[in-house]
Design a protein around this motif. Structure first.
Motif, PDB file in Angstrom:
ATOM      1  N   GLY A 168     -45.120 -51.689  94.797  1.00  0.00           N
ATOM      2  CA  GLY A 168     -46.385 -51.040  94.489  1.00  0.00           C
ATOM      3  C   GLY A 168     -46.426 -50.288  93.181  1.00  0.00           C
ATOM      4  O   GLY A 168     -47.433 -49.659  92.854  1.00  0.00           O
ATOM      5  N   SER A 169     -45.359 -50.344  92.408  1.00  0.00           N
ATOM      6  CA  SER A 169     -45.260 -49.570  91.170  1.00  0.00           C
ATOM      7  C   SER A 169     -45.741 -50.392  89.981  1.00  0.00           C
ATOM      8  O   SER A 169     -45.692 -51.618  89.996  1.00  0.00           O
ATOM      9  CB  SER A 169     -43.815 -49.106  90.956  1.00  0.00           C
ATOM     10  OG  SER A 169     -42.906 -50.159  91.214  1.00  0.00           O
ATOM     11  N   PRO A 170     -46.202 -49.726  88.917  1.00  0.00           N
ATOM     12  CA  PRO A 170     -46.721 -50.449  87.758  1.00  0.00           C
ATOM     13  C   PRO A 170     -45.606 -51.041  86.908  1.00  0.00           C
ATOM     14  O   PRO A 170     -44.482 -50.523  86.883  1.00  0.00           O
ATOM     15  CB  PRO A 170     -47.490 -49.363  86.991  1.00  0.00           C
ATOM     16  CG  PRO A 170     -46.811 -48.088  87.358  1.00  0.00           C
ATOM     17  CD  PRO A 170     -46.375 -48.258  88.779  1.00  0.00           C
ATOM     18  N   TRP A 171     -45.929 -52.092  86.186  1.00  0.00           N
ATOM     19  CA  TRP A 171     -44.941 -52.752  85.335  1.00  0.00           C
ATOM     20  C   TRP A 171     -44.390 -51.828  84.259  1.00  0.00           C
ATOM     21  O   TRP A 171     -43.239 -51.975  83.841  1.00  0.00           O
ATOM     22  CB  TRP A 171     -45.555 -53.979  84.678  1.00  0.00           C
ATOM     23  CG  TRP A 171     -45.836 -55.118  85.598  1.00  0.00           C
ATOM     24  CD1 TRP A 171     -47.056 -55.562  86.029  1.00  0.00           C
ATOM     25  CD2 TRP A 171     -44.879 -55.982  86.231  1.00  0.00           C
ATOM     26  NE1 TRP A 171     -46.926 -56.631  86.872  1.00  0.00           N
ATOM     27  CE2 TRP A 171     -45.598 -56.915  87.012  1.00  0.00           C
ATOM     28  CE3 TRP A 171     -43.476 -56.051  86.207  1.00  0.00           C
ATOM     29  CZ2 TRP A 171     -44.964 -57.903  87.765  1.00  0.00           C
ATOM     30  CZ3 TRP A 171     -42.853 -57.046  86.954  1.00  0.00           C
ATOM     31  CH2 TRP A 171     -43.591 -57.953  87.723  1.00  0.00           C
ATOM     32  N   ASP A 172     -45.208 -50.865  83.807  1.00  0.00           N
ATOM     33  CA  ASP A 172     -44.722 -50.025  82.711  1.00  0.00           C
ATOM     34  C   ASP A 172     -43.653 -49.021  83.148  1.00  0.00           C
ATOM     35  O   ASP A 172     -43.147 -48.261  82.330  1.00  0.00           O
ATOM     36  CB  ASP A 172     -45.871 -49.317  81.984  1.00  0.00           C
ATOM     37  CG  ASP A 172     -46.651 -48.354  82.850  1.00  0.00           C
ATOM     38  OD1 ASP A 172     -46.242 -48.096  83.996  1.00  0.00           O
ATOM     39  OD2 ASP A 172     -47.705 -47.857  82.377  1.00  0.00           O
ATOM     40  N   SER A 173     -43.298 -49.037  84.428  1.00  0.00           N
ATOM     41  CA  SER A 173     -42.189 -48.195  84.901  1.00  0.00           C
ATOM     42  C   SER A 173     -40.861 -48.949  84.945  1.00  0.00           C
ATOM     43  O   SER A 173     -39.858 -48.419  85.426  1.00  0.00           O
ATOM     44  CB  SER A 173     -42.508 -47.641  86.297  1.00  0.00           C
ATOM     45  OG  SER A 173     -42.553 -48.677  87.272  1.00  0.00           O
ATOM     46  N   THR A 174     -40.826 -50.173  84.419  1.00  0.00           N
ATOM     47  CA  THR A 174     -39.632 -51.025  84.551  1.00  0.00           C
ATOM     48  C   THR A 174     -38.518 -50.554  83.623  1.00  0.00           C
ATOM     49  O   THR A 174     -38.418 -50.973  82.466  1.00  0.00           O
ATOM     50  CB  THR A 174     -39.983 -52.501  84.253  1.00  0.00           C
ATOM     51  OG1 THR A 174     -41.159 -52.868  84.951  1.00  0.00           O
ATOM     52  CG2 THR A 174     -38.836 -53.410  84.682  1.00  0.00           C
ATOM     53  N   THR A 175     -37.652 -49.718  84.144  1.00  0.00           N
ATOM     54  CA  THR A 175     -36.569 -49.122  83.352  1.00  0.00           C
ATOM     55  C   THR A 175     -35.672 -50.184  82.726  1.00  0.00           C
ATOM     56  O   THR A 175     -35.275 -50.071  81.559  1.00  0.00           O
ATOM     57  CB  THR A 175     -35.727 -48.182  84.235  1.00  0.00           C
ATOM     58  OG1 THR A 175     -36.584 -47.144  84.742  1.00  0.00           O
ATOM     59  CG2 THR A 175     -34.592 -47.553  83.448  1.00  0.00           C
ATOM     60  N   VAL A 176     -35.333 -51.209  83.485  1.00  0.00           N
ATOM     61  CA  VAL A 176     -34.397 -52.229  83.005  1.00  0.00           C
ATOM     62  C   VAL A 176     -34.895 -52.887  81.723  1.00  0.00           C
ATOM     63  O   VAL A 176     -34.098 -53.257  80.847  1.00  0.00           O
ATOM     64  CB  VAL A 176     -34.139 -53.284  84.100  1.00  0.00           C
ATOM     65  CG1 VAL A 176     -33.274 -54.432  83.569  1.00  0.00           C
ATOM     66  CG2 VAL A 176     -33.453 -52.644  85.308  1.00  0.00           C
TER      67      VAL A 176
END
Length: 263
Positions: A168-176
């Motif tokens: 459910g999290s947004p793509w812009d939170s993708t740390t990797v």
């Protein structure tokens, strides 16, 4: 208003398995609790569901960023008066993996860092946490210099064929995906942090790469039909399981194209 959508731990376990999460898998987890539904036990239940599906033979990693351990001259949310800067540098506590809280990344990673057997890396601003097989080895050697790039826990995770799990999290939170930013032309920025040096707590200055997750949103949306992306529901949340190794070249290509267009 009465809450009408309850998602239990048992339901989370079933949904994670349906999405393709398996025992022994390595996952880097991002989550948005509000998107999932009302969970009895909240963040604790979600973490325990992940652990039960992954098992100790797998690996769960999360971001544990403490971006307030940085130079106050660079702060903007909120900014502080210039005449406070030196006092903050002198009085702020040093980074401590066991004590330093995360900042602005949600309840789940903040709780996860306190769970038994969870290991946390040593980077004072961009640390990550890990639980499961070889967790300590994955977070080891996280220096100020390697940040999200070569030699960091992210590189180890990518090379180990880890999966990025968005619940459910947004793509812009993708740390990797910040790892891809080390493969393009990005400037450095001077910052600082408070660290322990022996028995001393010292504010040190260093250079780090400027990162920008804003392009990750459209990049992620454009990736949905790729064979290395699986989409489904976990609770009420649209969720994705994404190969880190396969997605990094796509992210790098898109970032390079954006850089070329901007220049």
């Amino acid at each position: 208003m009465e809450t009408r959508q309850m998602v239990t731990k048992s339901m989370l376990i079933a949904d994670l398995k349906q999405l393709g999460v398996t025992p022994g898998m390595k996952v880097f987890v991002h989550s948005a609790m509000k998107q999932i539904g009302w969970i009895p036990g909240g963040a604790q239940a979600l973490i325990e569901a992940l652990q039960e599906v992954i098992t100790p033979d797998g690996l769960i990693m999360m971001a544990a960023q403490s971006t307030d351990n940085s130079d106050p001259k660079n702060w903007s949310r909120p900014a502080v008066p210039e005449d406070w800067w030196e006092t903050i540098r002198q009085e702020m506590p040093a980074y401590d993996p066991a004590k330093t809280p995360t900042r602005s990344i949600g309840k789940v990673p903040e709780l996860f860092r306190t769970f038994p057997d969870v290991k946390r890396s040593a980077h004072p601003m961009w640390s990550v946490t890990a639980w499961g097989k070889d967790a300590e080895a994955f977070v080891a050697g996280h220096t100020i210099d390697n940040g999200f790039g070569p030699g960091s826990p992210l590189e180890k995770f990518i090379e180990a064929d880890g999966q990025i799990l968005h619940i459910g999290s947004p793509w812009d939170s993708t740390t990797v995906w910040h790892y891809a930013e080390y493969g393009i032309d990005r400037p450095l920025e001077e910052s600082g942090c408070k660290m322990k040096q022996g028995d001393e707590e010292v504010f040190i200055r260093y250079q780090h790469r400027i990162i920008d997750s804003d392009p990750f949103g459209p990049i992620g949306e454009g990736m949905l039909d790729e064979p290395f992306v699986t989409t489904g529901k976990v609770g009420q949340a649209t969720s994705h399981l994404v190969s880190a190794k396969a997605s990094i070249p796509v992210v790098m290509l898109q970032l390079n194209a954006l850089n070329s267009w901007l220049s």
